[in-house]
Design an enzyme around this catalytic site. Structure first.
Site, PDB file in Angstrom:
ATOM      1  CD1 TRP A   1      -2.470   1.670   2.313  1.00 52.93           C
ATOM      2  CD2 TRP A   1      -2.800   1.542   0.115  1.00 52.93           C
ATOM      3  NE1 TRP A   1      -3.478   2.560   1.991  1.00 52.93           N
ATOM      4  CE2 TRP A   1      -3.697   2.505   0.634  1.00 52.93           C
ATOM      5  CE3 TRP A   1      -2.807   1.298  -1.260  1.00 52.93           C
ATOM      6  CZ2 TRP A   1      -4.597   3.215  -0.161  1.00 52.93           C
ATOM      7  CZ3 TRP A   1      -3.708   2.004  -2.061  1.00 52.93           C
ATOM      8  CH2 TRP A   1      -4.579   2.943  -1.518  1.00 52.93           C
TER       9      TRP A   1
ATOM     10  CG  PHE B   1       4.225  -3.917  12.662  1.00 54.68           C
ATOM     11  CD1 PHE B   1       4.303  -4.715  13.792  1.00 54.68           C
ATOM     12  CD2 PHE B   1       4.090  -4.534  11.428  1.00 54.68           C
ATOM     13  CE1 PHE B   1       4.256  -6.092  13.702  1.00 54.68           C
ATOM     14  CE2 PHE B   1       4.046  -5.912  11.325  1.00 54.68           C
ATOM     15  CZ  PHE B   1       4.123  -6.698  12.473  1.00 54.68           C
TER      16      PHE B   1
ATOM     17  CE  LYS C   1     -11.360  -2.059   4.552  1.00 56.87           C
ATOM     18  NZ  LYS C   1     -10.308  -2.652   3.701  1.00 56.87           N
TER      19      LYS C   1
ATOM     20  CB  SER D   1      -9.550  -9.130   0.048  1.00 52.51           C
ATOM     21  OG  SER D   1      -9.806  -9.066   1.437  1.00 52.51           O
TER      22      SER D   1
END
Length: 335
Positions: A17, A90, A198, A261
């Site tokens: 990401w 983290f 979610k 996912s």
């Protein structure tokens, strides 16, 4: 967009990401990106070859725009925005060398869809409390946007949530490029809690799929999950919000159904009989839903909201109950 000229942005985190966010930011013509990664070998590789060897390795990272750093203090120095893109578990370790003065006057943007384990608080609240960052200088990146599709330059949409309209608008412009559209939103807490929950739902979807349940049941579970999210978020932060928009429903759908996912994958492994530890070791990535399940469950002890899906996942992951037995009980509570 004159404010974009010479904007300095720090990204904390070396995963997929973080790499995808840097790819988006590199589309802007006149900004400087400072990147902190934990892995020294990855830092050296990026300096020499201009791509992340561990995640999204096909993404080219312009050496003219991206500079990598070994120390967080050096990376955040002089930054206008600091993006946090490490797993919530983290974040404390990643920022341990910083104090209040290092983040003073900077806008902090959380790209973390998780909560601080054990403390059971949102990342934004933790940053605000620990580093005394005013809430109006904090934003959240949300929306249905997998890093893998950003790497492939597939059309994606983001929502930038902040209590400050200017902060949300400014960062939305920074995150908008030829393959990403970003919109500002004022619902900071609603977006952040929905993003946390979610992941739990996606984990539940993975478990049921691993047990052999089909799309029909998953559709029912996801529709019930929207009500679960609505009730929980409203109990914490009552206000009008459109949960059918991409920042909420869109993010839930892509996490619950997508092949990318990691939460769904983690749940699928649990449903197929893996232990939690075995699934974590095989994935080699963090599924935020694992930690989020405990945080939301513990937080709900004072709210007493009916959360049948979250409770079911908690029983499977933390009380080591049989997934098949728990899901059969859950089926009786869905409509």
């Amino acid at each position: 967009m004159s404010f974009l000229n010479n904007t300095k942005i720090t990204v904390i985190g070396g995963g997929s990401w973080a790499t995808a966010l840097i790819k988006i930011l590199c589309e802007q013509p006149n900004i400087q990106i400072r990147w902190w990664l934990r892995n020294a070998k990855d830092i050296e590789h990026i300096r020499k070859f201009h791509h992340n060897p561990s995640y999204l390795s096909d993404v080219y990272l312009s050496p003219k725009k991206v500079k990598v750093y070994e120390k967080t203090r050096d990376a955040v120095k002089g930054a206008d925005f600091v993006i946090l893109a490490v797993p919530a578990a983290f974040i404390q370790e990643s920022l341990q060398d910083l104090n209040e003065s290092h983040l003073k006057g900077k806008r902090i943007v959380s790209a973390i869809k998780g909560m601080i384990p054990e403390e059971n608080i949102l990342v934004t609240d933790w940053v605000s409390e620990k580093y005394h960052v005013p809430l109006h200088d904090i934003a959240v990146i949300a929306g249905p946007c997998h890093a893998e599709e950003v790497a492939l330059e597939k059309q994606s949409y983001l929502t930038i949530a902040s209590t400050d309209a200017v902060c949300a608008e400014d960062f939305s412009k920074l995150m908008t490029c030829r393959f990403v559209t970003a919109h500002p939103l004022a619902d900071l807490y609603g977006v952040e809690y929905a993003a946390v929950m979610k992941n739990i739902i996606a984990l539940a979807c993975g478990i049921t799929h691993g047990l052999g349940n089909g799309d029909n049941f998953q559709a029912v579970m996801v529709s019930n999950a929207m009500q679960e999210i609505r009730h929980f978020v409203t109990a914490l932060d009552p206000r009008e919000r459109q949960l059918s928009t991409s920042a909420y429903l869109g993010d839930l759908l892509v996490t619950a159904y997508s092949q990318f996912s990691r939460n769904r994958l983690f749940g699928n492994m649990i449903g197929r009989g893996y232990s939690v530890k075995a699934a974590q070791l095989e994935m080699k990535m963090i599924a935020e839903g694992y930690y989020a399940t405990k945080s939301i469950y513990e937080l709900n002890k004072t709210l007493h909201v009916d959360l049948p899906i979250t409770t079911a996942v908690y029983r499977i992951l933390y009380e080591e109950e049989s997934p098949s037995v728990v899901i059969e009980e859950l089926k009786k509570n869905l409509k």
